[in-house]
Design a protein around this motif. Sequence first.
Motif, PDB file in Angstrom:
ATOM      1  N   GLU A 179      27.542  43.012  30.646  1.00  0.00           N
ATOM      2  CA  GLU A 179      28.223  41.721  30.770  1.00  0.00           C
ATOM      3  C   GLU A 179      29.415  41.805  31.716  1.00  0.00           C
ATOM      4  OE1 GLU A 179      29.077  40.755  26.688  1.00  0.00           O
ATOM      5  OE2 GLU A 179      26.965  40.288  26.259  1.00  0.00           O
ATOM      6  N   MET A 180      30.195  42.878  31.609  1.00  0.00           N
ATOM      7  CA  MET A 180      31.342  43.052  32.499  1.00  0.00           C
ATOM      8  C   MET A 180      30.864  43.193  33.939  1.00  0.00           C
ATOM      9  SD  MET A 180      33.501  45.387  34.364  1.00  0.00           S
ATOM     10  CE  MET A 180      32.994  46.987  33.847  1.00  0.00           C
ATOM     11  N   ARG A 181      29.810  43.964  34.133  1.00  0.00           N
ATOM     12  CA  ARG A 181      29.268  44.163  35.476  1.00  0.00           C
ATOM     13  C   ARG A 181      28.847  42.831  36.085  1.00  0.00           C
ATOM     14  NH1 ARG A 181      24.771  47.793  34.580  1.00  0.00           N
ATOM     15  NH2 ARG A 181      26.325  49.393  34.253  1.00  0.00           N
ATOM     16  N   ALA A 182      28.134  42.009  35.325  1.00  0.00           N
ATOM     17  CA  ALA A 182      27.685  40.710  35.830  1.00  0.00           C
ATOM     18  C   ALA A 182      28.874  39.805  36.142  1.00  0.00           C
ATOM     19  CB  ALA A 182      26.761  40.050  34.815  1.00  0.00           C
ATOM     20  N   GLU A 183      29.870  39.809  35.274  1.00  0.00           N
ATOM     21  CA  GLU A 183      31.061  38.980  35.499  1.00  0.00           C
ATOM     22  C   GLU A 183      31.791  39.399  36.773  1.00  0.00           C
ATOM     23  OE1 GLU A 183      35.498  38.921  33.708  1.00  0.00           O
ATOM     24  OE2 GLU A 183      33.895  38.951  32.219  1.00  0.00           O
ATOM     25  N   LYS A 184      31.952  40.692  36.968  1.00  0.00           N
ATOM     26  CA  LYS A 184      32.702  41.172  38.123  1.00  0.00           C
ATOM     27  C   LYS A 184      31.915  40.995  39.412  1.00  0.00           C
ATOM     28  CE  LYS A 184      36.170  41.982  35.634  1.00  0.00           C
ATOM     29  NZ  LYS A 184      37.262  41.014  35.660  1.00  0.00           N
ATOM     30  N   PHE A 185      30.590  41.043  39.316  1.00  0.00           N
ATOM     31  CA  PHE A 185      29.805  40.846  40.522  1.00  0.00           C
ATOM     32  C   PHE A 185      29.888  39.410  41.018  1.00  0.00           C
ATOM     33  CE2 PHE A 185      28.476  45.074  40.591  1.00  0.00           C
ATOM     34  CZ  PHE A 185      27.751  45.284  41.752  1.00  0.00           C
ATOM     35  N   ALA A 186      30.330  38.497  40.170  1.00  0.00           N
ATOM     36  CA  ALA A 186      30.567  37.128  40.625  1.00  0.00           C
ATOM     37  C   ALA A 186      31.649  37.109  41.706  1.00  0.00           C
ATOM     38  CB  ALA A 186      30.964  36.242  39.448  1.00  0.00           C
ATOM     39  N   LYS A 187      32.588  38.052  41.649  1.00  0.00           N
ATOM     40  CA  LYS A 187      33.619  38.159  42.698  1.00  0.00           C
ATOM     41  C   LYS A 187      32.985  38.568  44.026  1.00  0.00           C
ATOM     42  CE  LYS A 187      38.040  38.607  41.158  1.00  0.00           C
ATOM     43  NZ  LYS A 187      39.036  38.124  41.672  1.00  0.00           N
ATOM     44  N   ILE A 188      31.967  39.429  43.970  1.00  0.00           N
ATOM     45  CA  ILE A 188      31.241  39.816  45.187  1.00  0.00           C
ATOM     46  C   ILE A 188      30.580  38.577  45.784  1.00  0.00           C
ATOM     47  CG2 ILE A 188      29.318  41.183  46.104  1.00  0.00           C
ATOM     48  CD1 ILE A 188      31.721  42.903  45.259  1.00  0.00           C
ATOM     49  N   GLU A 189      29.961  37.795  44.910  1.00  0.00           N
ATOM     50  CA  GLU A 189      29.316  36.559  45.363  1.00  0.00           C
ATOM     51  C   GLU A 189      30.332  35.631  46.030  1.00  0.00           C
ATOM     52  OE1 GLU A 189      26.924  32.822  43.348  1.00  0.00           O
ATOM     53  OE2 GLU A 189      26.869  34.777  42.328  1.00  0.00           O
ATOM     54  N   ASP A 190      31.511  35.498  45.449  1.00  0.00           N
ATOM     55  CA  ASP A 190      32.558  34.663  46.049  1.00  0.00           C
ATOM     56  C   ASP A 190      32.952  35.188  47.433  1.00  0.00           C
ATOM     57  OD1 ASP A 190      32.581  33.096  43.773  1.00  0.00           O
ATOM     58  OD2 ASP A 190      34.376  34.048  42.919  1.00  0.00           O
ATOM     59  N   CYS A 191      33.097  36.506  47.553  1.00  0.00           N
ATOM     60  CA  CYS A 191      33.448  37.103  48.850  1.00  0.00           C
ATOM     61  C   CYS A 191      32.354  36.838  49.885  1.00  0.00           C
ATOM     62  CB  CYS A 191      33.672  38.609  48.715  1.00  0.00           C
ATOM     63  SG  CYS A 191      35.308  39.029  48.098  1.00  0.00           S
ATOM     64  N   ILE A 192      31.109  36.906  49.456  1.00  0.00           N
ATOM     65  CA  ILE A 192      30.002  36.644  50.381  1.00  0.00           C
ATOM     66  C   ILE A 192      30.054  35.200  50.857  1.00  0.00           C
ATOM     67  CG2 ILE A 192      27.479  36.441  50.562  1.00  0.00           C
ATOM     68  CD1 ILE A 192      27.344  38.920  48.679  1.00  0.00           C
ATOM     69  N   ARG A 193      30.342  34.282  49.959  1.00  0.00           N
ATOM     70  CA  ARG A 193      30.432  32.859  50.347  1.00  0.00           C
ATOM     71  C   ARG A 193      31.575  32.625  51.352  1.00  0.00           C
ATOM     72  NH1 ARG A 193      28.586  31.579  44.894  1.00  0.00           N
ATOM     73  NH2 ARG A 193      26.519  30.693  45.161  1.00  0.00           N
ATOM     74  N   VAL A 194      32.709  33.254  51.091  1.00  0.00           N
ATOM     75  CA  VAL A 194      33.835  33.129  52.027  1.00  0.00           C
ATOM     76  C   VAL A 194      33.446  33.723  53.377  1.00  0.00           C
ATOM     77  CG1 VAL A 194      36.191  33.932  52.521  1.00  0.00           C
ATOM     78  CG2 VAL A 194      35.630  33.014  50.251  1.00  0.00           C
ATOM     79  N   ALA A 195      32.792  34.878  53.351  1.00  0.00           N
ATOM     80  CA  ALA A 195      32.369  35.517  54.600  1.00  0.00           C
ATOM     81  C   ALA A 195      31.367  34.635  55.345  1.00  0.00           C
ATOM     82  CB  ALA A 195      31.770  36.890  54.306  1.00  0.00           C
ATOM     83  N   GLN A 196      30.524  33.922  54.607  1.00  0.00           N
ATOM     84  CA  GLN A 196      29.606  32.986  55.264  1.00  0.00           C
ATOM     85  C   GLN A 196      30.379  31.867  55.953  1.00  0.00           C
ATOM     86  OE1 GLN A 196      27.130  32.164  51.770  1.00  0.00           O
ATOM     87  NE2 GLN A 196      25.349  33.005  52.860  1.00  0.00           N
ATOM     88  N   GLN A 197      31.393  31.338  55.288  1.00  0.00           N
ATOM     89  CA  GLN A 197      32.200  30.272  55.878  1.00  0.00           C
ATOM     90  C   GLN A 197      32.934  30.759  57.124  1.00  0.00           C
ATOM     91  OE1 GLN A 197      34.701  29.213  52.559  1.00  0.00           O
ATOM     92  NE2 GLN A 197      33.062  28.107  51.499  1.00  0.00           N
ATOM     93  N   MET A 198      33.270  32.049  57.137  1.00  0.00           N
ATOM     94  CA  MET A 198      33.986  32.633  58.274  1.00  0.00           C
ATOM     95  C   MET A 198      33.035  33.087  59.381  1.00  0.00           C
ATOM     96  SD  MET A 198      36.727  34.877  56.108  1.00  0.00           S
ATOM     97  CE  MET A 198      37.654  35.476  57.523  1.00  0.00           C
ATOM     98  N   GLY A 199      31.729  32.992  59.146  1.00  0.00           N
ATOM     99  CA  GLY A 199      30.755  33.403  60.143  1.00  0.00           C
ATOM    100  C   GLY A 199      30.456  34.896  60.133  1.00  0.00           C
ATOM    101  N   GLN A 200      30.948  35.619  59.130  1.00  0.00           N
ATOM    102  CA  GLN A 200      30.701  37.058  59.060  1.00  0.00           C
ATOM    103  C   GLN A 200      29.363  37.406  58.416  1.00  0.00           C
ATOM    104  OE1 GLN A 200      34.008  38.657  56.847  1.00  0.00           O
ATOM    105  NE2 GLN A 200      35.224  38.982  58.685  1.00  0.00           N
ATOM    106  N   VAL A 201      28.863  36.522  57.573  1.00  0.00           N
ATOM    107  CA  VAL A 201      27.625  36.770  56.841  1.00  0.00           C
ATOM    108  C   VAL A 201      26.632  35.664  57.170  1.00  0.00           C
ATOM    109  CG1 VAL A 201      26.616  36.802  54.504  1.00  0.00           C
ATOM    110  CG2 VAL A 201      28.705  38.067  54.972  1.00  0.00           C
ATOM    111  N   LYS A 202      25.378  36.051  57.258  1.00  0.00           N
ATOM    112  CA  LYS A 202      24.303  35.104  57.565  1.00  0.00           C
ATOM    113  C   LYS A 202      24.316  33.956  56.567  1.00  0.00           C
ATOM    114  CE  LYS A 202      21.449  38.966  59.036  1.00  0.00           C
ATOM    115  NZ  LYS A 202      20.337  39.851  58.657  1.00  0.00           N
ATOM    116  N   THR A 203      24.260  32.738  57.098  1.00  0.00           N
ATOM    117  CA  THR A 203      24.226  31.574  56.215  1.00  0.00           C
ATOM    118  C   THR A 203      22.824  31.347  55.665  1.00  0.00           C
ATOM    119  OG1 THR A 203      23.914  30.130  58.132  1.00  0.00           O
ATOM    120  CG2 THR A 203      26.173  30.404  57.312  1.00  0.00           C
TER     121      THR A 203
END
Length: 189
Positions: free
Chosen positions: A115-139
């Motif tokens: 459960e902790m792992r899944a909760e914390k990986f949500a932060k990774i997902e948030d970082c990926i979304r921000v990186a997408q908005q910045m053009g760093q990650v494939k949309t």
Amino acid sequence: MEDFNRQRILEVAYELFNTRGYKGVTISDIAEKLGMSKKTIYQYFSGKEEIASSVIDEVMGRVSAKFDRMEPGSDPIANIRSTFDQVKAEVSRISPLFQDDIRKLLPQVHQRLREMRAEKFAKIEDCIRVAQQMGQVKTSIDAHVVTIVFLEAMQGFSRSEAERHGISKLQAVDVLIDIFLAGIVNDIL
């Protein structure tokens, strides 16, 4: 003094669990290594399961703190890489034998870890979304799906027999992180 003794018990238990596994350690072993009586240990913990649970809670706290410091900021990809490296270093301190015993013998503790792992990986997902908005990650990728796939792959390595092929789990996880990041980063960078 009470906190000091409790912490000493946890440190010795952690060491013994890592070398012998949860199953291979008794309260007597912990007491003997500490030079104290079992009665003294029972003043702080109800039993071996509570000790193991407390040991894992401490590890989870340190891992959680690393994720909690993660902020997408100006370079979310570097932040993801840095967090993965810090978490990998912390988790690598738990021996495969102890991890296996947690999974098999302490299902409630294992569930809390998941459960902790899944909760914390949500932060990774948030970082990926921000990186997408910045053009760093494939949309074209779905941040949620790629995060779940990566989480499942990481969990697979905890049960992996990579060592049988001459590859340490840490090496395998490094390669997985590299593949994950290379696969999501925008090609124009």
